[in-house]
Design a protein around this motif. Sequence first.
Motif, mmCIF file in Angstrom:
data_model
loop_
_atom_site.group_PDB
_atom_site.id
_atom_site.type_symbol
_atom_site.label_atom_id
_atom_site.label_comp_id
_atom_site.label_asym_id
_atom_site.label_seq_id
_atom_site.Cartn_x
_atom_site.Cartn_y
_atom_site.Cartn_z
ATOM 1 N N ARG A 1 0.706 -1.129 0.121
ATOM 2 C CA ARG A 1 -0.025 0.057 0.025
ATOM 3 C C ARG A 1 0.808 1.322 -0.047
ATOM 4 N NH1 ARG A 1 -4.780 -1.917 4.541
ATOM 5 N NH2 ARG A 1 -5.411 -3.701 3.205
ATOM 6 N N GLU A 5 -8.864 1.615 -2.282
ATOM 7 C CA GLU A 5 -7.976 1.161 -3.610
ATOM 8 C C GLU A 5 -9.070 0.863 -4.692
ATOM 9 O OE1 GLU A 5 -4.185 -1.022 -3.154
ATOM 10 O OE2 GLU A 5 -5.791 -2.630 -3.308
ATOM 11 N N GLY A 28 -4.623 4.045 -4.747
ATOM 12 C CA GLY A 28 -4.813 3.988 -3.119
ATOM 13 C C GLY A 28 -4.707 5.122 -2.604
ATOM 14 N N THR A 47 -3.280 0.359 -10.134
ATOM 15 C CA THR A 47 -3.530 0.593 -8.687
ATOM 16 C C THR A 47 -3.510 1.863 -8.322
ATOM 17 O OG1 THR A 47 -3.105 -1.911 -8.320
ATOM 18 C CG2 THR A 47 -3.538 -0.181 -6.599
#
Length: 245
Positions: A47, A168, A185, A183
Amino acid sequence: MKKIVLMAMIIATGLSATAQEEMVKTNTCDGIETTICGDVVSNYIWRGQDLGNVSLQPTLGIGYKGLALTAWGSVGLTNAADTKEFDLTLGYTVGGFNIGVTDYWFSLTAGDGDADGRYFKYGSHSTNHVFEANIGYDLGFASLQWFTNFAGNDYKADGKRAYSSYMEAIVPFKLSAIEWTATAGVVPFASGQYATNGFAVTNVALKATKDIKVTDTFAVPVFAQIAANPCSQKAYLVFGVTLQP
């Protein structure tokens, strides 16, 4: 140099094992699925956070009709000071909807200085566990997930529970016969766990995965990922290989 040599040795070991074209080994019996696999990564990035150097990350899971219990871990291979981690996740998936609870355990100093790293230590302010709930939906072209800590070692400076959260979005796509995922987040509010003072973008990543074919029945899944944390102004390039029985 030591990291490069170690990675080469691990990849060579993986190439000598029996591999399938799937990313994991799954056995099905009477509707029960068992999953066994393990990743070796050049860096442990989670993350948008740097949690270690070269790491071995095994997975063991069992599932039945959408309900799954999964154990996942991480241990550093080149630095004894790297975080050791052991997570248990109970999740349920139906259609595109998913919900779950994860018990994270880290070999870090607990909140009140209890540094012995005991797993079965669940004191109010003296545990290395963090408990997180998640909910999400897979739309096909993208999936959305929300995660919030609800118990364990997650507090504000004033001693109140932080309820650290993370949201996310993941978009899969295929390009040049390679599977990709993009991605993004964000952390919606201040969190000590994610080192944010308010809303912040903490994870922007692009990952490519491909099976390296050795013979007609032998392939090794490898992946590479570029990840950046705009909040901390850091960026990472990660390489990994998936090992399976």
